[in-house]
Design a protein around this motif. Structure first.
Motif, PDB file in Angstrom:
ATOM      1  N   LEU A 194       0.850  -1.164  -0.011  1.00  0.00           N
ATOM      2  CA  LEU A 194      -0.081   0.191   0.020  1.00  0.00           C
ATOM      3  C   LEU A 194       0.872   1.301  -0.084  1.00  0.00           C
ATOM      4  O   LEU A 194       1.937   1.197   0.336  1.00  0.00           O
ATOM      5  N   LEU A 195       0.236   2.522  -0.425  1.00  0.00           N
ATOM      6  CA  LEU A 195       0.811   3.720  -0.163  1.00  0.00           C
ATOM      7  C   LEU A 195       0.908   4.100   1.211  1.00  0.00           C
ATOM      8  O   LEU A 195       0.209   3.516   2.092  1.00  0.00           O
ATOM      9  N   GLU A 196       1.834   5.026   1.637  1.00  0.00           N
ATOM     10  CA  GLU A 196       1.952   5.371   2.853  1.00  0.00           C
ATOM     11  C   GLU A 196       0.867   6.047   3.408  1.00  0.00           C
ATOM     12  O   GLU A 196      -0.049   6.472   2.447  1.00  0.00           O
ATOM     13  N   GLU A 197       0.561   6.163   4.529  1.00  0.00           N
ATOM     14  CA  GLU A 197      -0.496   7.021   5.305  1.00  0.00           C
ATOM     15  C   GLU A 197      -0.464   8.488   4.704  1.00  0.00           C
ATOM     16  O   GLU A 197       0.534   8.985   4.504  1.00  0.00           O
ATOM     17  N   ARG A 202      -4.585   5.059  -0.620  1.00  0.00           N
ATOM     18  CA  ARG A 202      -4.458   3.964   0.220  1.00  0.00           C
ATOM     19  C   ARG A 202      -5.784   3.640   0.997  1.00  0.00           C
ATOM     20  O   ARG A 202      -6.157   2.375   1.050  1.00  0.00           O
ATOM     21  N   THR A 216      -3.677  -2.578   9.720  1.00  0.00           N
ATOM     22  CA  THR A 216      -2.650  -2.135   8.618  1.00  0.00           C
ATOM     23  C   THR A 216      -1.067  -2.555   9.047  1.00  0.00           C
ATOM     24  O   THR A 216      -0.302  -2.249   8.332  1.00  0.00           O
ATOM     25  N   GLU A 221       4.405  -0.897   2.905  1.00  0.00           N
ATOM     26  CA  GLU A 221       4.082   0.448   2.285  1.00  0.00           C
ATOM     27  C   GLU A 221       5.223   1.045   1.301  1.00  0.00           C
ATOM     28  O   GLU A 221       6.361   0.432   1.284  1.00  0.00           O
ATOM     29  N   THR A 239      -0.337  -5.435  -5.173  1.00  0.00           N
ATOM     30  CA  THR A 239      -0.711  -4.346  -5.216  1.00  0.00           C
ATOM     31  C   THR A 239      -2.031  -3.962  -6.038  1.00  0.00           C
ATOM     32  O   THR A 239      -2.338  -4.470  -7.084  1.00  0.00           O
TER      33      THR A 239
END
Length: 305
Positions: A194-197, A202, A216, A221, A239
């Motif tokens: 996933l992409l970062e927060e 995301r 999560t 990430e 992904t």
């Protein structure tokens, strides 16, 4: 005696927002000593300190905090007065500060800028890539004119124009090309990247996979879609990416791309701007250009689910 000027206000606003003399000076395209001189002049005119100096970061004094709020209101009003004049002048011209989220910018922005400069020779597009929260803050403070984001935003002060929908597609290692496509709700059983927060994509991906934010902790990430796809190519996991990113991101990676089963997950891309901005009619024309560019990016051939 030097009088208070818009230059003083814009420099102070940059410093108040960024909290660092060096980075604020860079954002204003001046040297750090020159910015310091301008802030000192402003404090002399006000007759009281606005900034607590010391250390790498600066803090605003109590007066500085209040002054910053008033400054932003003044700058926003001045920008809207300028926009009012531009609206009366005719075709869109001059500066256009265009914000774009990172999961759209690399894939859509080149086509949008080309179309804008072709149709509006007098336009000076100034794109800025940032996460949604930052773009909305910059819109509210009149540091941006419009933004291309994933909807809904649901901010009462902003006009939202939906432009197009696009699918999320699954990216797996190349050796998985012949395997059945897992259902969306089973992706959480795989090693999902996933992409970062902070990235809205995301949160959308988590929703597709029915994963709560609390679950999560063990997910891997990356800072960009490019990083995620490269990690998939290295066999680390799988992904999701938006369809407009397919052509760009998979060309040099050992991955395969598949459509998910119906109902296929999608997101809505749109454009937003302040409802008070007098250039609304011109922005609607820009939105149509973005729509056409986006529709052209949804035609990549993908295998059926």
């Amino acid at each position: 005696m030097i009088g208070l000027s818009m230059k003083h206000l814009r420099y102070f606003d940059a410093l108040a927002r960024i909290g660092h003399f060096g980075r604020a000076a860079e954002s204003c395209s001046i040297s750090q000593p020159a910015l310091s001189v301008q802030i000192r002049e402003l404090e002399d005119l006000i007759g009281a300190p606005l900034v607590e100096r010391g250390g790498r970061q600066i803090r605003l004094t109590g007066l500085g905090e209040e002054f910053a709020g008033r400054t932003r209101a003044i700058l926003r009003a001045v920008d809207e007065l300028e926009d009012l004049g531009r609206a009366a002048h005719g075709p869109l011209a001059g500066r256009l500060r265009l914000g774009v989220i990172p999961t759209v910018a690399p894939y859509l922005l080149p086509d949008v800028i080309k179309a804008l400069t072709r149709l509006y020779p007098g336009l000076d597009p100034r794109p800025r890539e940032a996460i949604t929260q930052r773009l909305i803050e910059d819109l509210a403070e009149a540091r941006l004119d419009v933004a291309i984001v994933a909807l809904p935003i649901s901010e009462p002060a902003l006009e939202e124009i939906p432009l197009f929908n696009e699918e999320f597609v699954l990216v797996r290692p190349l050796e998985d090309a012949g395997k059945p496509v897992p259902a969306s709700e089973r992706l959480h059983e795989m090693r999902l990247l996933l992409l970062e927060e902070g990235h809205c994509f995301r949160d959308q991906a988590l929703s597709v996979c029915n994963i709560t934010a609390a679950a999560t902790r063990d997910l891997m990430e990356g800072s960009s879609l490019s990083t995620l796809v490269q990690m998939v190519g290295a066999g680390i996991g799988v992904t999701l990416i938006p369809q407009m990113a397919v052509d760009t991101e998979i060309r040099s990676s050992a991955v395969c791309v598949s459509r998910l089963a119906e109902p296929r997950p999608t997101r809505t891309i749109g454009m937003v701007w302040r409802k008070t901005n007098p250039l609304a009619a011109q922005f609607a024309q820009v939105a149509e250009i973005v729509r056409q560019a986006g529709l052209g990016k949804r035609g990549e051939a993908l295998p059926p689910a």
